[in-house]
Design a protein around this motif. Structure first.
Motif, PDB file in Angstrom:
ATOM      1  N   ARG A  19       6.968  13.708 -47.325  1.00 10.52           N
ATOM      2  CA  ARG A  19       6.888  12.257 -47.973  1.00 10.52           C
ATOM      3  C   ARG A  19       7.123  11.272 -47.064  1.00 10.52           C
ATOM      4  NH1 ARG A  19      11.031  10.113 -52.625  1.00 10.52           N
ATOM      5  NH2 ARG A  19      10.254   7.989 -52.826  1.00 10.52           N
TER       6      ARG A  19
ATOM      7  N   GLY B  19       6.756   5.938 -54.108  1.00 15.17           N
ATOM      8  CA  GLY B  19       6.324   7.237 -54.579  1.00 15.17           C
ATOM      9  C   GLY B  19       7.151   8.034 -55.667  1.00 15.17           C
ATOM     10  N   GLN B  20       6.566   8.858 -56.442  1.00 14.67           N
ATOM     11  CA  GLN B  20       7.405   9.368 -57.536  1.00 14.67           C
ATOM     12  C   GLN B  20       7.384  11.039 -57.303  1.00 14.67           C
ATOM     13  OE1 GLN B  20       5.339   8.644 -61.100  1.00 14.67           O
ATOM     14  NE2 GLN B  20       4.729   6.863 -59.889  1.00 14.67           N
ATOM     15  N   GLY B  21       8.362  11.612 -57.727  1.00 17.95           N
ATOM     16  CA  GLY B  21       8.498  13.049 -57.570  1.00 17.95           C
ATOM     17  C   GLY B  21       8.563  13.692 -56.042  1.00 17.95           C
TER      18      GLY B  21
ATOM     19  N   ASN C  19       1.802   4.812 -53.209  1.00 19.17           N
ATOM     20  CA  ASN C  19       0.475   4.491 -53.564  1.00 19.17           C
ATOM     21  C   ASN C  19       0.362   3.030 -52.763  1.00 19.17           C
ATOM     22  OD1 ASN C  19      -1.202   6.451 -55.011  1.00 19.17           O
ATOM     23  ND2 ASN C  19       0.734   6.554 -56.166  1.00 19.17           N
TER      24      ASN C  19
ATOM     25  N   THR D   5      -4.239   6.765 -51.872  1.00 16.81           N
ATOM     26  CA  THR D   5      -3.191   7.676 -52.624  1.00 16.81           C
ATOM     27  C   THR D   5      -2.708   8.753 -51.791  1.00 16.81           C
ATOM     28  OG1 THR D   5      -4.991   9.135 -53.360  1.00 16.81           O
ATOM     29  CG2 THR D   5      -4.631   7.297 -54.681  1.00 16.81           C
TER      30      THR D   5
ATOM     31  N   ASP E  90      -1.551  11.831 -52.870  1.00 14.69           N
ATOM     32  CA  ASP E  90      -1.282  13.414 -53.333  1.00 14.69           C
ATOM     33  C   ASP E  90      -2.423  13.906 -53.653  1.00 14.69           C
ATOM     34  OD1 ASP E  90      -1.768  11.666 -55.237  1.00 14.69           O
ATOM     35  OD2 ASP E  90       0.027  12.105 -56.534  1.00 14.69           O
TER      36      ASP E  90
ATOM     37  N   THR F  85       0.608  12.052 -59.056  1.00 17.82           N
ATOM     38  CA  THR F  85       1.662  10.665 -58.975  1.00 17.82           C
ATOM     39  C   THR F  85       0.307   9.693 -59.051  1.00 17.82           C
ATOM     40  OG1 THR F  85       2.031  10.663 -56.942  1.00 17.82           O
ATOM     41  CG2 THR F  85       3.467  11.696 -57.960  1.00 17.82           C
ATOM     42  N   SER F  86      -0.842   9.967 -58.669  1.00 18.21           N
ATOM     43  CA  SER F  86      -1.577   8.683 -58.708  1.00 18.21           C
ATOM     44  C   SER F  86      -2.731   8.743 -59.532  1.00 18.21           C
ATOM     45  CB  SER F  86      -2.265   9.046 -57.356  1.00 18.21           C
ATOM     46  OG  SER F  86      -2.856   9.982 -57.250  1.00 18.21           O
TER      47      SER F  86
END
Ligand code: ZN
Length: 347
Positions: A29, A55-57, A62, A141, A143, A150-151
């Motif tokens: 990350r 960001g997530q997870g 993004n 993005t 990922d 997540t995008s």
């Protein structure tokens, strides 16, 4: 064109070098966020609206950059992923950044920092010159290399609003442009048998591996090259010891199809797998992950437009055959597939 948009080759090479040495494997990350910082700094000072979405997870942010000088209606969407498949340190070990004549090398340069940087350069030039004829949105993005968990929604939302969607994935051999891609399905299949000692209680056992062996052959037999359908059992695991009739076996399945109808048909076949041995259970999860990107008439019109522009600046843009996806899973070139699920450019 060159008079209106000055080309500074050495600045561009330096820009690409900075992007490539800022390594960004998807799962790191902090590393991917350093790339996001870099993109952001590369558009600093321009009259653009920038939105950084956290960001997530455990993945990075993004980034959405909008040139809205001519309003906010449907326009052009540019899409790039800034993650790569290469682990940290690759640039210092196996694959240093280097130039050999007209070619540049480095981790993630081909997929897809080179294309992303050049598209951003064009985007910046248009912003600086104030020459946009319609709104242009650039989405970066973090990922794509792991399937865009997540995008995806952001991409779909932006693409739904766009008239044209351009993805900066690498060209195919000979500089060919990708205008169609197969759809991809992913499935997990588990067989559940009855364990027993292989010596003392052989007749009481129901082998999950034996059942799975038959399932593997059934799944692989779905491959139909004429129809452009392929099935691959790429991963298998099961059993606990040589003297135990195995209770569990597990496989991962990859499905590729040319069109939506085949996607639905083969998804149903794989989800509907039934046990050969009634004493063993078969569980299947998954489905179509990326729908096929079929070349519509509108996509063809857009391609021909790009081809005419290319001719004007001295090269012959050719179209690639339908792309089956990535090679060896190393760079699953699938981001354009997403666009098919969204909508083709309406021209
Ligand atoms: Zn890519």
């Amino acid at each position: 064109m060159s008079a209106q948009y000055p080309v500074d080759l050495s600045a561009m090479l330096e820009g690409i070098r900075r992007w490539v040495v800022t390594e960004s494997p998807t799962r790191d990350r902090a590393a991917v966020n350093r790339m996001v910082d870099l993109v952001q700094s590369d558009v600093a000072g321009l009259d653009l609206a920038i939105e950084r979405i956290p960001g997530q997870g455990g993945l990075a942010d993004n980034l959405v950059i909008r040139n809205t000088m001519v309003g906010e209606g449907p326009g052009i969407l540019l899409l790039s992923h800034i993650d790569t498949v290469h682990p940290m340190g690759t640039v210092n070990a196996g694959l240093p950044f280097r130039r050999d004549g007209d070619r540049l090398y480095g981790p993630g340069l081909y997929d897809m920092k080179g294309g992303a940087y050049l598209a951003l350069e064009a985007f910046r030039q248009v912003a600086k010159a104030g020459t946009a004829k319609m709104p242009v949105t650039y989405v970066f993005t973090p990922d794509e290399e792991i399937g865009s968990p997540t995008s995806r929604k952001l991409i779909e939302d932006e693409a739904r609003r766009a008239r044209y969607v351009l993805v900066t994935e690498p060209a195919r051999d000979g500089g060919k442009c990708v205008t169609a891609r197969k759809g991809v399905g992913r499935f997990e299949v588990t067989t559940l048998g009855v364990p027993a000692h292989s010596g003392a209680r052989h007749q009481d056992g129901r082998s999950a591996i034996k059942e799975m062996a038959r399932q593997v052959l059934a799944i692989e037999a779905l491959t139909d090259y004429e129809r452009g359908v392929t099935t691959t059992v790429g991963v298998i695991s099961g059993g606990t010891a040589p003297n135990v009739i195995p209770q569990h076996c597990h496989i991962s399945v990859d499905l590729r199809v040319r069109d939506d109808a085949a996607g639905r048909e083969f998804e149903a076949k794989i989800l509907g797998l039934a046990p050969f041995d009634p004493g063993v259970k078969v569980q299947v999860t998954g489905g179509m992950n990326r729908p096929p990107f079929e070349k519509s008439a509108a996509i063809d019109v857009l391609f021909r437009h790009a081809q005419a522009l290319a001719r004007g600046i001295g090269f012959d843009l050719k179209v690639a055959e339908m792309t089956c996806g990535g090679s060896d899973g190393n760079s699953p070139a699938s981001s354009a597939v997403k666009l098919a699920s969204i909508r083709p450019p309406a021209i």
